[in-house]
Design an enzyme around this catalytic site. Structure first.
Site, PDB file in Angstrom:
ATOM      1  N   PHE A 150      40.170  43.567  35.791  1.00  0.00           N
ATOM      2  CA  PHE A 150      40.871  42.287  35.970  1.00  0.00           C
ATOM      3  C   PHE A 150      40.805  41.939  37.447  1.00  0.00           C
ATOM      4  O   PHE A 150      41.199  42.764  38.284  1.00  0.00           O
ATOM      5  CB  PHE A 150      42.353  42.387  35.574  1.00  0.00           C
ATOM      6  CG  PHE A 150      43.156  41.174  35.990  1.00  0.00           C
ATOM      7  CD1 PHE A 150      43.399  40.145  35.096  1.00  0.00           C
ATOM      8  CD2 PHE A 150      43.644  41.047  37.294  1.00  0.00           C
ATOM      9  CE1 PHE A 150      44.121  39.009  35.491  1.00  0.00           C
ATOM     10  CE2 PHE A 150      44.361  39.913  37.691  1.00  0.00           C
ATOM     11  CZ  PHE A 150      44.601  38.896  36.783  1.00  0.00           C
ATOM     12  N   GLU A 151      40.340  40.758  37.760  1.00  0.00           N
ATOM     13  CA  GLU A 151      40.401  40.276  39.139  1.00  0.00           C
ATOM     14  C   GLU A 151      40.450  38.763  39.093  1.00  0.00           C
ATOM     15  O   GLU A 151      39.727  38.153  38.312  1.00  0.00           O
ATOM     16  CB  GLU A 151      39.119  40.607  39.935  1.00  0.00           C
ATOM     17  CG  GLU A 151      38.863  42.037  40.266  1.00  0.00           C
ATOM     18  CD  GLU A 151      37.529  42.243  41.007  1.00  0.00           C
ATOM     19  OE1 GLU A 151      36.527  41.570  40.691  1.00  0.00           O
ATOM     20  OE2 GLU A 151      37.519  43.079  41.919  1.00  0.00           O
ATOM     21  N   VAL A 152      41.301  38.167  39.915  1.00  0.00           N
ATOM     22  CA  VAL A 152      41.153  36.759  40.247  1.00  0.00           C
ATOM     23  C   VAL A 152      40.953  36.777  41.750  1.00  0.00           C
ATOM     24  O   VAL A 152      41.742  37.405  42.467  1.00  0.00           O
ATOM     25  CB  VAL A 152      42.398  35.923  39.885  1.00  0.00           C
ATOM     26  CG1 VAL A 152      42.159  34.446  40.188  1.00  0.00           C
ATOM     27  CG2 VAL A 152      42.764  36.103  38.409  1.00  0.00           C
TER      28      VAL A 152
END
Ligand code: GDP
Ligand code: MN
Length: 350
Positions: free
Chosen positions: A237-239
Site C-alpha cells: 500500500f502506498e499513496v
C-alpha cells in the site's frame, strides 16, 4: 471505462441504480491508481479493484494504470476495464527496466538464489521476484504511462479495504504537502538485506546534499544511523508523490543502490528501499500515516484505531486484528519520532 456499444437492457429490472456521484469529476487531482500484475493475477486484482471502487473510487473515477513485463491479454483488459470507474491504461514494461544491468554477474546471482533456496529465505530462490522489487524500487514511476501524473496509489492483488474512504487521499497528500504515506509498518527479514544499510551509508556520505535536515533517521535506526533497525513501511500500500520519486535525490539514491547489486546478490525489497528513501530524503512531516484507511494484505491488518472512526466509516474489520500497536509493528516509533499523539483510543487496542 468507456463503453460505446449499445447495451440490451430488456431483461433488466427497470430501476437501474447508480450510486450518486459525490465528487464531481472536475474535483480530481492529477493522480492514478497503479498496479503491477501478471495476466494470471486477474481474479485476485479484480477483488482488490471491486473494493477500492466500492469504498472510494466510485465517487471519484480516478484512472488506473496496469503494468506488466508481458503483454496484458484481452481477458485481463476486459475485466479490469469493466470494474474501474475511471479510465484504464495498460503498459508493457520496457526490457531494460526488467532485466540484468550489464554490471551484474549473473552466475553470482544464480548461486545466491540457490543458496537462499536452501536457507528457505522467502522468495530467495525467485528471479522474477527480484526483477519485480527492482522495478518497484526504481522504474514504475518513470513508465511512460505514469509520466503525466503527480500522485499514485499502489494496489496489489488480494488486498482488502474495510472502511469507507470518505475523503480523497490524493488531495490530502497534495494539500498537505505529503510525499509518502503508509498504513502498516514492520521489521524486514535481515537475511534479505544484509548490506543494504552499507549501501545507503555510502550513498549518504557521497550525497549529503540529498539528505533532509529534519529527516526520520529515528524511525530507521536506534543508534543515530550506525545500524539499520529494519523498520520499513509496507509498500504494497502506498499513496505517494511521483514527482518526488522522479526527483534527482531519489533517482541518484536508486542508481547508487542499484550499482551495488543487492537487488540480485541479496534480495532487497522495494519496501525497505522506498522506506529508507522516505526516511532520509524527505522531511519528517512529509510522511503520512493514514489511520482512516483500513487495509489488509496477507498476513497483516490495519484496522483504524478509534471506535467512532470505525462506526462513521462503516468498517467491517475486527479491531483486535489491528497490527499497529503490536510488538512487531514499527508504527509506534513513527508517532514517537514525530512527536504526535497516537489516535484516540489506542491504549484500549494495544
Ligand atoms: P508479495 O506481496 O511480496 O508476496 O509479492 P506479490 O506476489 O504480491 O508481488 C508484488 C506485486 O508485483 C503484485 O502486484 C504482483 O502482482 C506483482 N508481480 C510479482 N511478480 C510479478 C511478475 O513476475 N510479473 C508481473 N507483471 N508482476 C509481478
Ligand atoms: Mn502482494
Amino acid at each position: 471505462s468507456t463503453e460505446s456499444k449499445p447495451i440490451d437492457t430488456s431483461h433488466q429490472s427497470p430501476v437501474v441504480s447508480r450510486p450518486p456521484e459525490l465528487t464531481p469529476s472536475g474535483d480530481r487531482i492529477n493522480a492514478t491508481f497503479v498496479t503491477l500484475a501478471r495476466n494470471n493475477d486477474i481474479w485476485e486484482i479484480a477483488k482488490s479493484i471491486r473494493q477500492v471502487e466500492d469504498r472510494f473510487n466510485r465517487n471519484h473515477h480516478y484512472d488506473w494504470v496496469f503494468l506488466n513485463d508481458q503483454p496484458f491479454d484481452d481477458t485481463f483488459k476486459k475485466i479490469t476495464t469493466s470494474l474501474v470507474s475511471g479510465k484504464t491504461h495498460y503498459g508493457l514494461i520496457p526490457k531494460d527496466h526488467w532485466s540484468y544491468p550489464e554490471w551484474i554477474d549473473q552466475n553470482k546471482a544464480k548461486k545466491v538464489r540457490e543458496d537462499m533456496k536452501e536457507r528457505k529465505i522467502i522468495y530467495g530462490d525467485s528471479e522474477s521476484y527480484r526483477h519485480m522489487c527492482r522495478y518497484e524500487s526504481g522504474f514504475f514511476f518513470r513508465h511512460e504511462l505514469m509520466l503525466n501524473y503527480e500522485y499514485y496509489w499502489r494496489v496489489e492483488p488480494s488486498i482488502q479495504l474495510f472502511c469507507d474512504i470518505s475523503f480523497d487521499p490524493f488531495r490530502y497528500m497534495k494539500e498537505n504537502n505529503k510525499k509518502y504515506s503508509f498504513v502498516l509498518s514492520l521489521y524486514e527479514y535481515f537475511e534479505t538485506i544484509p548490506t543494504l544499510w552499507d549501501s545507503v551509508q555510502k550513498f549518504a556520505s557521497a550525497n549529503p546534499q540529498h539528505i533532509a535536515e529534519d529527516n526520520s533517521m529515528g524511525f530507521l535506526s536506534d543508534d543515530g544511523g550506525k545500524t539499520y533497525n529494519k523498520c520499513h513501511f509496507w509498500s504494497n500500500f502506498e499513496v505517494g508523490s511521483l514527482e518526488w520519486l522522479r526527483s534527482d535525490a531519489y533517482i541518484d539514491y536508486f542508481t547508487s543502490l542499484d550499482k551495488d547489486g543487492g537487488f540480485f546478490y541479496e534480495r532487497w525489497g522495494d519496501a525497505p528501499v522506498h522506506s529508507i528513501a522516505a526516511g532520509l530524503l524527505l522531511k519528517k512531516e512529509e510522511i503520512h500515516f493514514f489511520n482512516e484507511i483500513a487495509y489488509y494484505h496477507v498476513p497483516f491488518t490495519h484496522c483504524p484505531t478509534g471506535e467512532q472512526t470505525r462506526l462513521d466509516l462503516k468498517c467491517h474489520c475486527n479491531p483486535s486484528d489491528n497490527f499497529d500497536w503490536k510488538g512487531y509493528s514499527c508504527t509506534s516509533r513513527y508517532f514517537q519520532i514525530n512527536n504526535i499523539p497516537k489516535p484516540e483510543g489506542y491504549e484500549k487496542e494495544e
